[in-house]
Design a protein around this motif. Structure first.
Motif, PDB file in Angstrom:
ATOM      1  N   PRO A 217     -25.724  29.032  29.621  1.00 68.69           N
ATOM      2  CA  PRO A 217     -24.499  29.456  31.027  1.00 68.69           C
ATOM      3  C   PRO A 217     -23.408  28.726  30.916  1.00 68.69           C
ATOM      4  N   ASP A 218     -23.832  27.121  30.847  1.00 70.17           N
ATOM      5  CA  ASP A 218     -23.039  26.089  31.101  1.00 70.17           C
ATOM      6  C   ASP A 218     -22.468  25.793  30.261  1.00 70.17           C
ATOM      7  N   LYS A 219     -21.652  26.227  29.155  1.00 68.87           N
ATOM      8  CA  LYS A 219     -21.163  26.480  27.978  1.00 68.87           C
ATOM      9  C   LYS A 219     -21.339  24.599  28.059  1.00 68.87           C
ATOM     10  N   ASN A 220     -22.074  24.409  27.274  1.00 68.48           N
ATOM     11  CA  ASN A 220     -22.453  22.841  28.163  1.00 68.48           C
ATOM     12  C   ASN A 220     -22.982  22.268  26.400  1.00 68.48           C
ATOM     13  N   THR A 221     -22.873  22.814  25.404  1.00 63.61           N
ATOM     14  CA  THR A 221     -24.299  23.128  24.412  1.00 63.61           C
ATOM     15  C   THR A 221     -23.322  22.230  22.540  1.00 63.61           C
ATOM     16  N   LEU A 222     -23.936  20.479  22.721  1.00 66.73           N
ATOM     17  CA  LEU A 222     -23.284  19.849  21.304  1.00 66.73           C
ATOM     18  C   LEU A 222     -24.034  20.016  19.933  1.00 66.73           C
ATOM     19  N   PHE A 223     -23.828  20.412  18.936  1.00 62.53           N
ATOM     20  CA  PHE A 223     -24.105  20.970  18.122  1.00 62.53           C
ATOM     21  C   PHE A 223     -24.295  19.872  16.712  1.00 62.53           C
ATOM     22  N   ASP A 224     -25.612  19.716  16.693  1.00 63.71           N
ATOM     23  CA  ASP A 224     -25.683  18.380  15.342  1.00 63.71           C
ATOM     24  C   ASP A 224     -26.171  18.372  14.319  1.00 63.71           C
ATOM     25  N   VAL A 225     -26.085  18.203  12.883  1.00 57.27           N
ATOM     26  CA  VAL A 225     -25.568  18.207  12.114  1.00 57.27           C
ATOM     27  C   VAL A 225     -26.346  17.020  11.224  1.00 57.27           C
ATOM     28  N   HIS A 226     -27.618  16.512  10.533  1.00 52.56           N
ATOM     29  CA  HIS A 226     -27.568  15.241   9.543  1.00 52.56           C
ATOM     30  C   HIS A 226     -26.811  15.512   8.702  1.00 52.56           C
ATOM     31  N   MET A 227     -26.556  14.222   7.804  1.00 49.46           N
ATOM     32  CA  MET A 227     -25.786  14.513   6.635  1.00 49.46           C
ATOM     33  C   MET A 227     -26.613  13.580   5.619  1.00 49.46           C
ATOM     34  N   TYR A 228     -27.104  14.031   4.661  1.00 46.93           N
ATOM     35  CA  TYR A 228     -27.924  13.391   3.686  1.00 46.93           C
ATOM     36  C   TYR A 228     -27.794  13.566   2.864  1.00 46.93           C
ATOM     37  N   GLY A 229     -28.419  14.093   1.467  1.00 50.21           N
ATOM     38  CA  GLY A 229     -28.497  14.178   0.459  1.00 50.21           C
ATOM     39  C   GLY A 229     -27.649  15.421   0.095  1.00 50.21           C
ATOM     40  N   VAL A 230     -27.426  16.619   1.039  1.00 51.74           N
ATOM     41  CA  VAL A 230     -26.996  17.772   0.542  1.00 51.74           C
ATOM     42  C   VAL A 230     -25.548  17.401   1.026  1.00 51.74           C
ATOM     43  N   TYR A 231     -24.892  16.588   1.946  1.00 51.91           N
ATOM     44  CA  TYR A 231     -23.508  15.821   1.928  1.00 51.91           C
ATOM     45  C   TYR A 231     -23.372  15.505   0.566  1.00 51.91           C
ATOM     46  N   ASP A 232     -22.996  15.591  -0.672  1.00 54.41           N
ATOM     47  CA  ASP A 232     -22.928  13.966  -1.442  1.00 54.41           C
ATOM     48  C   ASP A 232     -21.462  14.244  -1.946  1.00 54.41           C
ATOM     49  N   THR A 233     -20.892  15.198  -1.657  1.00 54.51           N
ATOM     50  CA  THR A 233     -19.372  15.643  -1.777  1.00 54.51           C
ATOM     51  C   THR A 233     -18.846  14.797  -0.948  1.00 54.51           C
ATOM     52  N   PRO A 234     -17.119  15.236  -1.182  1.00 54.74           N
ATOM     53  CA  PRO A 234     -16.386  14.836   0.516  1.00 54.74           C
ATOM     54  C   PRO A 234     -16.169  16.486   0.936  1.00 54.74           C
ATOM     55  N   ALA A 235     -16.138  17.741  -0.112  1.00 51.74           N
ATOM     56  CA  ALA A 235     -15.882  19.089   0.331  1.00 51.74           C
ATOM     57  C   ALA A 235     -16.613  18.984   0.793  1.00 51.74           C
ATOM     58  N   GLU A 236     -17.843  19.197   0.735  1.00 51.46           N
ATOM     59  CA  GLU A 236     -19.129  19.739   1.438  1.00 51.46           C
ATOM     60  C   GLU A 236     -19.059  19.180   2.488  1.00 51.46           C
ATOM     61  N   VAL A 237     -18.521  17.648   2.883  1.00 47.80           N
ATOM     62  CA  VAL A 237     -18.494  17.342   4.159  1.00 47.80           C
ATOM     63  C   VAL A 237     -17.663  17.833   5.251  1.00 47.80           C
ATOM     64  N   SER A 238     -16.638  17.602   4.380  1.00 47.84           N
ATOM     65  CA  SER A 238     -15.159  17.996   4.859  1.00 47.84           C
ATOM     66  C   SER A 238     -15.300  19.898   5.588  1.00 47.84           C
ATOM     67  N   ASP A 239     -15.596  20.982   4.748  1.00 46.50           N
ATOM     68  CA  ASP A 239     -16.178  21.754   4.833  1.00 46.50           C
ATOM     69  C   ASP A 239     -17.164  22.511   5.796  1.00 46.50           C
ATOM     70  N   TYR A 240     -18.309  21.604   6.084  1.00 43.31           N
ATOM     71  CA  TYR A 240     -19.353  22.056   6.414  1.00 43.31           C
ATOM     72  C   TYR A 240     -18.264  21.682   8.599  1.00 43.31           C
TER      73      TYR A 240
END
Length: 332
Positions: A217-240
């Motif tokens: 209702p406040d439209k005040n939510t910040l999404f949080d991703v944790h980047m470890y082994g899944v994000y091992d290439t620039p493309a994966e980081v950038s695309d997400y």
């Protein structure tokens, strides 16, 4: 009723001024209760964009180290700190008095404080982990420590709230948790972690973020991703990350490392991409890691004079904290 010529003139001038003022947009910097989201961007209470550049600190396991650690984290250049708390379900509970002290110390050191409840880590897969619903119970129980601190504190409802088995429940669980906190009077920016131990390799958070944000209702939510082994290439980081930016949904990387047991994260791409997109990042973690991931310590033994290679990379390297962090305007 008859009015004098002077009164008529004064009224005309007042009307003209009122009309002129109405033609201008709302004054920039006019204060709002605290951090808030606008067009997918995190703004502080002065309506200034704020980009998180900080680290994580394991307060719940090392409470006696916190006061000095916050001073050292600030001195190293950070503008924020993500503080590990416990609901009391897995570790010793951080009560309202303790959390109030942490908030005070963050403010004294001019660090924006992202408070996170860690007992939810890997829920559904990790046997001792608790639900987001239990995390909400905790926040409501320590409400007095954080309500009124919306200019300085963000509430990270639960760390990595689903593992790799029950992640399909993430959307409903997260929406429900946000709703309960709003009903309880929390007006903070609420930070919500991705499932899959925070890495969202199933894209559950990515694909449902718009619905979760709309349900707040406040439209005040910040999404949080944790980047470890899944994000091992620039493309994966950038695309997400670009998926969120393109959708004007707020996203931050509140945990990442330079290596990990599940693979080799591309820390250079994470830091470069977040910097180019004006998105936040927070490295894991200041000190005190164990269980085979001691290499994630930024300093050895909580000694700021013994910065590790990972610490030097995060603070002093390209797109690092020292070069990119800006102190929140609420500290004036």
């Amino acid at each position: 009723m008859k009015r004098s010529r002077a009164a008529l003139l004064a009224g005309a001038v007042l009307a003209a001024c009122t009309t002129l003022w109405a033609g201008f947009p709302a004054a920039q910097g006019a204060e709002t209760p605290g951090f808030h989201i606008q067009d997918g961007r995190l703004l502080d209470a002065n309506n200034q964009e704020f980009v998180l550049r900080g680290v994580n600190h394991a307060h719940t396991w090392y409470p006696d180290k916190t006061d000095q650690a916050l001073k050292d984290i600030k001195a190293a250049g950070a503008n924020s700190v993500r503080v590990v708390l416990s609901t009391g379900d897995q570790w010793t509970k951080n009560d309202a008095a303790d959390v109030s002290h942490v908030v005070d110390q963050c403010k004294q050191n001019k660090l924006i404080c992202v408070l996170e409840a860690h007992d939810t880590t890997g829920y559904g897969e990790a046997g001792a982990a608790v639900s987001l619903d239990k995390a909400v119970d905790y926040w409501v129980g320590i409400k007095d420590a954080v309500v009124g601190q919306e200019k300085y504190v963000m509430v990270n409802i639960g760390n990595e709230p689903h593992g790799n088995s029950t992640y399909a429940a993430w959307t409903n669980d997260t929406t429900s948790a946000i709703g309960r906190l709003r009903e309880a009077g929390f007006d903070h920016t609420l930070v919500v972690d991705a499932p899959n131990w925070g890495q969202d390799w199933t894209f559950t958070m990515r694909d449902n973020a718009a619905d979760v944000f709309a349900a707040d209702p406040d439209k005040n939510t910040l999404f949080d991703v944790h980047m470890y082994g899944v994000y091992d290439t620039p493309a994966e980081v950038s695309d997400y990350l670009n998926t969120f930016v393109d959708a004007k949904l707020p996203i931050t990387v509140a945990e990442f490392g330079n290596k990990h047991s599940d693979g080799d994260p591309d820390e250079d791409a994470i830091m470069k991409t977040t910097q180019s997109l004006d998105l936040g990042y927070m490295g894991w973690s200041w000190s005190g890691n164990g269980g085979g991931v001691e290499y994630l310590d930024l300093v050895q033994g909580f000694d700021a004079n013994q910065m590790t290679d990972w610490g030097k990379r995060l603070f002093d390297g390209a797109d690092g904290i020292k070069a990119t962090a800006k102190e929140a305007s609420v500290f004036g």
